[in-house]
Design an enzyme around this catalytic site. Structure first.
Site, PDB file in Angstrom:
ATOM      1  N   LYS A 220      -2.301  -1.425  -3.731  1.00 23.02           N
ATOM      2  CA  LYS A 220      -3.156  -0.242  -3.611  1.00 23.02           C
ATOM      3  C   LYS A 220      -2.329   1.025  -3.664  1.00 23.02           C
ATOM      4  O   LYS A 220      -1.312   1.066  -2.979  1.00 23.02           O
ATOM      5  CB  LYS A 220      -3.914  -0.323  -2.276  1.00 23.02           C
ATOM      6  CG  LYS A 220      -4.807   0.869  -1.988  1.00 23.02           C
ATOM      7  CD  LYS A 220      -5.372   0.727  -0.616  1.00 23.02           C
ATOM      8  CE  LYS A 220      -6.192   1.968  -0.304  1.00 23.02           C
ATOM      9  NZ  LYS A 220      -6.651   1.977   1.052  1.00 23.02           N
TER      10      LYS A 220
ATOM     11  N   GLU B 217       7.369  -6.780   0.918  1.00 26.85           N
ATOM     12  CA  GLU B 217       6.148  -6.632   1.727  1.00 26.85           C
ATOM     13  C   GLU B 217       5.202  -7.811   1.494  1.00 26.85           C
ATOM     14  O   GLU B 217       4.661  -8.398   2.429  1.00 26.85           O
ATOM     15  CB  GLU B 217       5.418  -5.325   1.373  1.00 26.85           C
ATOM     16  CG  GLU B 217       6.020  -4.061   1.953  1.00 26.85           C
ATOM     17  CD  GLU B 217       5.672  -3.881   3.434  1.00 26.85           C
ATOM     18  OE1 GLU B 217       5.080  -4.788   4.044  1.00 26.85           O
ATOM     19  OE2 GLU B 217       6.023  -2.812   3.966  1.00 26.85           O
TER      20      GLU B 217
ATOM     21  N   ARG C 245     -10.908   9.862   2.365  1.00 30.91           N
ATOM     22  CA  ARG C 245     -10.793  10.478   3.696  1.00 30.91           C
ATOM     23  C   ARG C 245     -11.962  11.437   3.940  1.00 30.91           C
ATOM     24  O   ARG C 245     -12.391  11.598   5.087  1.00 30.91           O
ATOM     25  CB  ARG C 245      -9.419  11.137   3.862  1.00 30.91           C
ATOM     26  CG  ARG C 245      -8.299  10.083   3.883  1.00 30.91           C
ATOM     27  CD  ARG C 245      -6.887  10.656   3.980  1.00 30.91           C
ATOM     28  NE  ARG C 245      -5.889   9.618   3.740  1.00 30.91           N
ATOM     29  CZ  ARG C 245      -4.595   9.846   3.500  1.00 30.91           C
ATOM     30  NH1 ARG C 245      -4.138  11.083   3.476  1.00 30.91           N
ATOM     31  NH2 ARG C 245      -3.773   8.842   3.296  1.00 30.91           N
TER      32      ARG C 245
ATOM     33  N   LYS D 294       0.853  -1.181   0.000  1.00 32.79           N
ATOM     34  CA  LYS D 294       0.000   0.000   0.000  1.00 32.79           C
ATOM     35  C   LYS D 294       0.892   1.236   0.000  1.00 32.79           C
ATOM     36  O   LYS D 294       1.751   1.391   0.865  1.00 32.79           O
ATOM     37  CB  LYS D 294      -0.910  -0.012   1.233  1.00 32.79           C
ATOM     38  CG  LYS D 294      -1.787   1.230   1.350  1.00 32.79           C
ATOM     39  CD  LYS D 294      -2.794   1.102   2.461  1.00 32.79           C
ATOM     40  CE  LYS D 294      -3.590   2.383   2.618  1.00 32.79           C
ATOM     41  NZ  LYS D 294      -4.581   2.286   3.699  1.00 32.79           N
TER      42      LYS D 294
HETATM   43  C1  PBG Z   1      -7.213   3.513   5.743  1.00 32.22           C
HETATM   44  C2  PBG Z   1      -7.680   3.242   4.365  1.00 32.22           C
HETATM   45  C3  PBG Z   1      -7.567   4.148   3.316  1.00 32.22           C
HETATM   46  C4  PBG Z   1      -8.203   3.566   2.235  1.00 32.22           C
HETATM   47  C5  PBG Z   1      -8.676   2.313   2.618  1.00 32.22           C
HETATM   48  N1  PBG Z   1      -8.344   2.133   3.955  1.00 32.22           N
HETATM   49  C6  PBG Z   1      -7.011   5.510   3.283  1.00 32.22           C
HETATM   50  C7  PBG Z   1      -5.685   5.811   3.835  1.00 32.22           C
HETATM   51  O1  PBG Z   1      -4.808   4.954   3.971  1.00 32.22           O
HETATM   52  O2  PBG Z   1      -5.498   6.973   4.169  1.00 32.22           O
HETATM   53  C8  PBG Z   1      -8.309   4.241   0.912  1.00 32.22           C
HETATM   54  C9  PBG Z   1      -9.382   3.795  -0.003  1.00 32.22           C
HETATM   55  C10 PBG Z   1      -9.681   4.728  -1.111  1.00 32.22           C
HETATM   56  O3  PBG Z   1      -9.025   5.777  -1.321  1.00 32.22           O
HETATM   57  O4  PBG Z   1     -10.623   4.430  -1.835  1.00 32.22           O
HETATM   58  N2  PBG Z   1      -6.761   2.537   6.511  1.00 32.22           N
END
Ligand code: PBG
Length: 332
Positions: free
Chosen positions: A256, A241, A212, A202
């Site tokens: 991601k 990872e 967010r 990620k």
């Molecule tokens: C947080 C999380 C995020 C997303 C999924 N889980 C955002 C972040 O890491 O700040 C992002 C998903 C998206 O942007 O659609 N644990």
């Protein structure tokens, strides 16, 4: 690889493109509703439907409306949903304790969905950010995101979600060592059949901005997430990872965001031959949707082209806010 290809005019590449049936017959990657995981946002209340400003067409729903929407998604052939809560600011604390409250919004939503649509898979995000007044995925002390202390919280959160009926635990927090701890915690609590889909690679991405907004964690966030999420320039590190998460017991792995990282998806699939997923994140959705709404792109065409690119890159499935739109199109 070299292919013995007789040259033109005995070879005419267009020969198999001349009709729809021939194009269908020679298609390499195809997208079906069974490839789609639909991320949804849940909010307190009843009869509540709130538009997420930066994601036109995406809404936060209260549990009663969410249950109906999930039943509709299931009828379209979507095999699973991923649940994200909008937690009221008053319930957010520095210790994020609401995350392992057995009566929290996530647990109640899981129970309601499994009661009404037991055939659909429910995936829950494991990370503290929706519950943490600091907006970070882990506990924060003196500006530092604590690793080992956070893991203990994540295990509590995951066991709580599994107790509520969650099928897939999806840790998105990027703490080191969390997969082993989660597997152990789930097993010790009788959840040996609950699967783990790890957000293995990620990246610290600007494409999470609209998400967010959707979960209301953006305002609280101090600084950025670069001490735990990955540097966008790195791909060897992603292999490490993923390899660690597999060795710790991940059943499925995820990359991601999606589109800017399809090269990483391909490497992961070729190297590990694991069930591999990508998260087509909120910012990617916003780009297509925004351009579609402005009339600059044909939304349906670019959506389908983009979704099949995940299959071509090696994904077994994709988390996408387009899931319902795409499944409707695919079902004709
Ligand atoms: C947080 C999380 C995020 C997303 C999924 N889980 C955002 C972040 O890491 O700040 C992002 C998903 C998206 O942007 O659609 N644990």
């Amino acid at each position: 690889m070299t292919f013995p290809t007789p040259s033109f005019p005995s070879t005419r590449m267009r020969r198999v493109r001349r009709a729809p049936w021939l194009r269908a017959l020679t298609a390499e990657s195809i997208l079906t509703p069974a490839d789609l995981i639909w991320p949804v946002f849940v909010v307190e209340g009843s009869g509540v439907r709130e538009q997420v400003t930066s994601m036109p067409g995406v809404e936060r729903l209260s549990i009663d409306l969410l249950v109906k929407a999930v039943a509709d998604a299931s009828a379209l052939g979507i095999p699973a949903i991923a649940l994200f809560p909008f937690i009221e600011p008053g319930r957010k604390t520095p210790d994020a304790a609401e995350a392992w409250n057995a009566e929290n919004l996530v647990c109640r939503a899981v129970q309601a969905i499994k009661a009404s649509s037991p055939e659909i898979g429910v995936m829950c995000d494991v990370a503290l950010d929706p519950f943490n007044s600091d907006g970070h995925d882990g506990l924060v002390k003196g500006g530092i995101i604590l690793n080992d202390e956070t893991i203990e919280c994540l295990v509590r959160q995951a066991v709580c979600q599994a107790n509520a009926g969650c099928d897939i635990i999806a840790p998105s927090d990027m703490m080191d060592g969390r997969i082993a701890a989660l597997r152990k915690g789930l097993d010790e609590n009788g959840h040996t059949d609950v699967a783990i889909m790890s957000y293995a690679a990620k990246y610290a991405s600007g494409f999470y901005g609209p998400f967010r907004d959707a979960v209301g964690s953006g305002g609280a966030l101090q600084g950025d997430k670069k001490t735990y999420q990955m540097n966008p320039g790195n791909s060897d590190e992603a292999m490490r990872e993923v390899s660690l998460d597999i060795s710790e017991g991940a059943d499925m792995v995820m990359v991601k965001p999606g589109l800017p990282y399809l090269d990483v998806v391909r490497r992961v699939k070729d190297t590990f031959a694991m069930p591999t997923f990508a998260y087509n994140v909120s910012g990617e959705y916003a780009m297509l949707r925004g351009a579609g709404d402005a009339g600059w792109l044909d939304y349906n065409t670019v959506m389908m082209e983009m979704l099949v690119s995940f299959k071509r890159a090696g994904c077994d499935g994709v988390l996408t806010y387009h899931a319902v739109d795409a499944a409707k199109l695919l079902n004709g």
